[in-house]
Design a protein around this motif. Structure first.
Motif, PDB file in Angstrom:
ATOM      1  N   VAL A 423       0.678  -1.244   0.063  1.00 56.03           N
ATOM      2  CA  VAL A 423      -0.296   0.465  -0.155  1.00 56.03           C
ATOM      3  C   VAL A 423       0.724   1.181  -0.253  1.00 56.03           C
ATOM      4  O   VAL A 423       2.098   1.192   0.750  1.00 56.03           O
ATOM      5  N   LEU A 424       0.496   2.587  -1.189  1.00 59.96           N
ATOM      6  CA  LEU A 424       2.000   2.698  -1.352  1.00 59.96           C
ATOM      7  C   LEU A 424       0.759   4.617  -0.519  1.00 59.96           C
ATOM      8  O   LEU A 424      -0.163   4.399  -1.096  1.00 59.96           O
ATOM      9  N   LEU A 425       1.418   5.925   0.362  1.00 61.41           N
ATOM     10  CA  LEU A 425       1.419   6.314   0.656  1.00 61.41           C
ATOM     11  C   LEU A 425       2.081   7.361  -0.878  1.00 61.41           C
ATOM     12  O   LEU A 425       1.063   8.639  -1.264  1.00 61.41           O
ATOM     13  N   SER A 426       3.065   7.697  -2.081  1.00 59.97           N
ATOM     14  CA  SER A 426       3.332   7.910  -2.602  1.00 59.97           C
ATOM     15  C   SER A 426       4.481   6.581  -3.873  1.00 59.97           C
ATOM     16  O   SER A 426       4.613   5.548  -3.080  1.00 59.97           O
ATOM     17  N   PRO A 427       4.921   7.153  -5.272  1.00 62.99           N
ATOM     18  CA  PRO A 427       5.634   6.321  -5.888  1.00 62.99           C
ATOM     19  C   PRO A 427       6.868   5.880  -4.479  1.00 62.99           C
ATOM     20  O   PRO A 427       7.025   4.707  -5.040  1.00 62.99           O
ATOM     21  N   GLY A 428       7.541   6.687  -4.010  1.00 73.37           N
ATOM     22  CA  GLY A 428       8.837   5.916  -2.694  1.00 73.37           C
ATOM     23  C   GLY A 428       8.450   5.718  -1.813  1.00 73.37           C
ATOM     24  O   GLY A 428       9.277   5.646  -0.941  1.00 73.37           O
ATOM     25  N   ARG A 429       7.096   6.037  -0.683  1.00 73.05           N
ATOM     26  CA  ARG A 429       6.803   5.730   0.328  1.00 73.05           C
ATOM     27  C   ARG A 429       5.767   4.773   0.178  1.00 73.05           C
ATOM     28  O   ARG A 429       4.713   4.591  -0.386  1.00 73.05           O
TER      29      ARG A 429
END
Length: 847
Positions: A423-429
């Motif tokens: 589950v992603l908060l943003s593409p990198g986090r």
């Protein structure tokens, strides 16, 4: 049984090797020799036809590129025939660029006259061993709009000219072309010197590409400060490959464009790939020790393939620890065959306990977890550890993809919903990392106490990620560091998996009720990549080229709300069934209720239509099976969740006796208690004891938001919720008086039952139906009596728990004393909480 080495069999099988041509598989390209990186130079202004001297010069130039560690070239369609023959001799791969104008796109559905030469090129080059694929460059002005449907239709028709070739669209800054699911690879252009960081751009492309390779074309001119001694693009190439790009394309130098130099006499190094020394991805200067932990239970079917893939990791500094959790098959024997790995055998204690054993045995400063039913990519550790080091993450993870399955049922089960996903908060986090692909710093895991041993089969990854985030630590996401994850190979295995996930959600709900919605589903802050595409009414936006400051400020896709999932829930079907019964009872037309019931299968059919299936298994029967699994899987999961939530709660047992009588207000449905302390004590300590007491008994406890007029919300029963409010009075000499107020409130379930029975009764009365009136009245009376009884029992439970918690803290009760409390010393509650001796005063201090 399906072959386990699918990622290798897919490359080495006779049919694949016979074709020789490379293919996109997972995040990278493969040919008959294995995985390779497409390190290419874009050739421009070459003659369409080469004479003998030019052909010799061109071959020498391509040989020089090969010596400089380049692996491919990008050529125009007109030069493809000449270059392919030369490239095949020197071992280079060729990506052919087809320039297609907007007018041709407009008329593609009716005529192909405008693209005749390009399509003839595809036919002529079909099956060439040096052909990597085709790059479709649609010449569309920035002001023009291009619909996804038109692009998808065009791509499908072009693909018919060579069904076995790979196709991708050029995504440049000057065109607005979305990324399509039908693309075999994602080709994006990055302008050197733009505001967006190159690593951020690659990560963002990966997030949209899902299980497809990403090729980054570097355009523009680097500044002098960025230029390397041999080539100006060296740093950019290294950054793109380190971020997980499967290919990089750099412009052709001026001296290499039209064969103006004699390459037989002079062949200077022009490739920026030379500085990498052939290492892809680039090797980090410092490689911290990594301990890879495999927890296995009855995993003989996949164990050997998993450990064999770990043998071929490119990371230079790692160890492998295999924890056999009491397997009854040949799992331990297979692990013992790999002498270089450490094998730990123990009685069956569950997944979390096994993960903790591996954590304690790990000698590395980083601990990586994958499952025994996974096969890792050779560069898995290299990419994920590099991402952790570059951005100082405390934990990091990557995606997991289902490999090729030989059987249709296995392929359908792999495509069914409910598989482990990040589950992603943003593409990198990330907010959550899948347990089959997660890496943590050992110090971070130790700081939060390791894994919670109550999660024996699932839910441990969600719990550890939430605890790390709650502790203020960071979780990253490296979309190129993937593993192949073998799904359940039967429908029965799939349902067993969904039941396990449902039970894990029930256990997580008892621990983190604030992270769940009203239906008991996890309320994620981030998004699951690709999920919105399979849900009706949830828009799925294509990626348009734009500038951003980094990977953390670019949204992945719209987050579907609860309404988008309602037709897949048990609650929806119960309401629809009740509506159908009401319609039949009152003689009404049941169209509305039947429509509600039909939405569930329609949602499942939509999912089956949009989900990706392997071409060899795609068909009506496969899509129908996926739809059936998509309809029944969430229901099985929800029923398991409710079943465990109803049975997992433990009765609170107390060794103490209440010491004071509460002040009860029946009309307001609340009770009050007061305590005295000679030395200062914070009221939060009492709340903490109370919350821990209920949590250990698996009663959900929620900390109220700051704007609420209470401190804790307790859920001792599905019918009742309790609001606990505290206040303190500070007196001289640090003495303090603590007041506790408990409100008993009906839960959403109780209110829904009461309202439904009232609506049913009123409808029956309006229709003049005597029997339904009696039935509705009985339902209302049952609901009301059940709710009142649960309120009484929950209030009594809260009263006993508060008294027990106060006794632990040696708080003196200020209410009316109970006679037996004057004679008996105070004891402490059970459930394993720390015991604090409480000395009771002989006389109760008056309020």
């Amino acid at each position: 049984m399906a072959q386990l080495w699918h990622y290798r069999v897919h490359v080495e099988s006779s049919s694949y090797a016979a074709a020789v041509a490379p293919k996109a598989y997972g995040k990278f390209f493969h040919d008959h020799e294995g995985k390779f990186f497409f390190k290419a130079v874009a050739l421009q202004d070459w003659p369409d036809q080469l004479n003998l001297i030019q052909r010799l010069e061109a071959q020498a130039a391509l040989e020089q590129l090969n010596e400089d560690h380049a692996t491919g070239v990008v050529v125009e369609a007109a030069q493809a025939g000449e270059i392919l023959a030369l490239a095949a001799r020197v071992g280079l791969r060729v990506l052919v660029r087809l320039r297609l104008d907007e007018q041709g796109l407009e008329v593609m559905g009716r005529s192909i006259e405008g693209w005749r030469s390009e399509l003839e090129t595809i036919v002529a080059l079909r099956g060439h061993p040096a052909l990597l694929g085709y790059l479709l460059d649609f010449q569309i002005p920035p002001e023009a709009t291009c619909t996804r449907a038109r692009l998808r239709e065009t791509l499908a028709k072009i693909r018919t000219f060579d069904e076995h070739a790979t196709f991708g669209l050029r995504h440049g800054a000057e065109t607005r072309i979305p990324i399509l699911p039908e693309e075999d690879f994602v080709y994006g252009e990055y302008a050197v010197g733009c505001e967006q960081d190159l690593e951020a751009y690659v990560v963002e492309l990966h997030s949209w590409a899902e299980a497809r390779p990403v090729i980054v074309a570097i355009t523009g001119r680097p500044t002098e400060s960025e230029a390397a001694p041999t080539h100006g693009y060296d740093a950019s190439v290294a950054d793109a490959l380190a971020a997980g790009a499967a290919g990089v394309v750099v412009p052709c130098p001026d001296s290499f464009t039209v064969l103006r130099k004699s390459w037989l006499l002079e062949a200077p190094s022009v490739s920026p790939y030379l500085s990498l020394n052939g290492n892809c991805p680039p090797v980090a200067a410092a490689a911290p020790m990594v301990s890879v932990v495999i927890c296995a239970y009855n995993a003989e079917r996949t164990m050997r393939a998993c450990l064999e893939s770990l043998r071929h990791l490119t990371y230079p500094n790692y160890e492998v620890i295999v924890v056999d959790d009491g397997s009854r098959d040949e799992t331990a024997a297979i692990g013992a065959e790999f002498a270089e790995f450490r094998l730990i055998s123990q009685p069956n204690q569950g997944l979390s306990a096994a993960r903790n054993v591996g954590l304690r045995a790990a000698s590395g400063e980083i601990v990586a977890y994958t499952d025994s039913d996974c096969v890792v990519d050779p560069d898995w550790l290299t990419l994920i550890v590099a991402a952790m080091e570059r951005r100082a993450f405390d934990g990091c993870g990557g995606p997991n993809y289902a490999p090729h399955e030989e059987g249709r049922i296995e392929s359908c089960v792999a495509a069914a919903p409910g598989t482990p996903s990040p589950v992603l908060l943003s593409p990198g986090r990330a907010e959550h990392l899948a347990g089959c692909n997660m890496v943590f710093r050992k110090a971070a895991l130790t700081a939060v106490g390791g894994f919670d041993s109550q999660f024996r089969t699932a839910g441990d990854d969600v719990d550890i990620c939430w605890r790390l985030l709650h502790a203020g630590l960071s979780l990253g996401y490296c979309p190129a560091a993937f593993v192949w994850h073998f799904r359940r190979n039967t429908a029965r295995g799939y349902y067993d998996q969904q039941r396990g996930y449902g039970r894990a959600e029930a256990m997580l709900y008892a621990k983190y009720p604030e992270r769940f919605n009203r239906l008991g589903q996890i309320r994620w802050s981030g998004v699951i990549p690709g999920l919105a595409r399979t849900i009706p009414a949830a828009s799925w936006r294509g990626l348009f080229q734009r500038h951003s400051t980094g990977p953390d400020d670019s949204p992945l896709e719209p987050t579907p709300g609860l309404i988008a999932f309602l037709p897949q829930t048990v609650e929806w079907h119960l309401v629809a069934g009740l509506a159908l019964l009401l319609s039949l009872a009152f003689g009404l037309r049941p169209w509305l209720s039947l429509g509600m019931l039909a939405l569930g299968p329609l949602w499942a059919l939509y999912y089956a239509m949009r989900v990706r299936l392997e071409k060899c298994h795609d068909g009506l029967r496969a899509r129908s099976l996926v739809a059936f699994l998509a309809f029944t899987g969430p229901l099985v999961r929800a029923l398991a969740r409710y079943r465990l939530r109803g049975s997992a709660r433990q009765r609170l047992q107390f060794m103490t006796s209440p010491r004071q009588r509460p002040t009860v207000d029946l009309l307001s449905r609340q009770l009050r208690l007061s305590y005295w302390k000679e030395s200062y004590i914070q009221r939060e300590r009492l709340l903490d004891r109370l919350g821990r007491l209920f949590t250990r008994a698996r009663h959900p406890v929620m900390v109220a938001p700051q704007w609420s007029d209470f401190d804790l919300e307790l859920h001792p029963s599905p019918w009742v919720r309790l609001e606990v409010k505290t206040a303190t009075e500070e007196h001289e000499n640090s003495r303090v008086k603590t007041h506790v107020l408990v409100r008993m409130r009906a839960s959403g379930l109780a209110r829904a039952a009461l309202l439904s029975s009232i609506v049913f009764t009123l409808g029956a009365w309006a229709a003049g139906l005597d029997v339904p009136i009696l039935l509705g009245a009985a339902l209302f009376a049952t609901s009301a009596v059940t709710t009142l009884g649960e309120m009484f029992e929950s209030g009594r439970l809260a009263y006993r728990a508060i008294e027990a918690s106060a006794a632990e803290l040696d708080l003196t009760p200020l209410g009316t004393a109970i006679s037996r409390a004057r004679r008996a010393p105070t004891a402490v509650p059970t459930l394993g909480l720390p015991r604090v001796a409480a000395v009771e005063r002989a006389q109760v201090v008056a309020d």
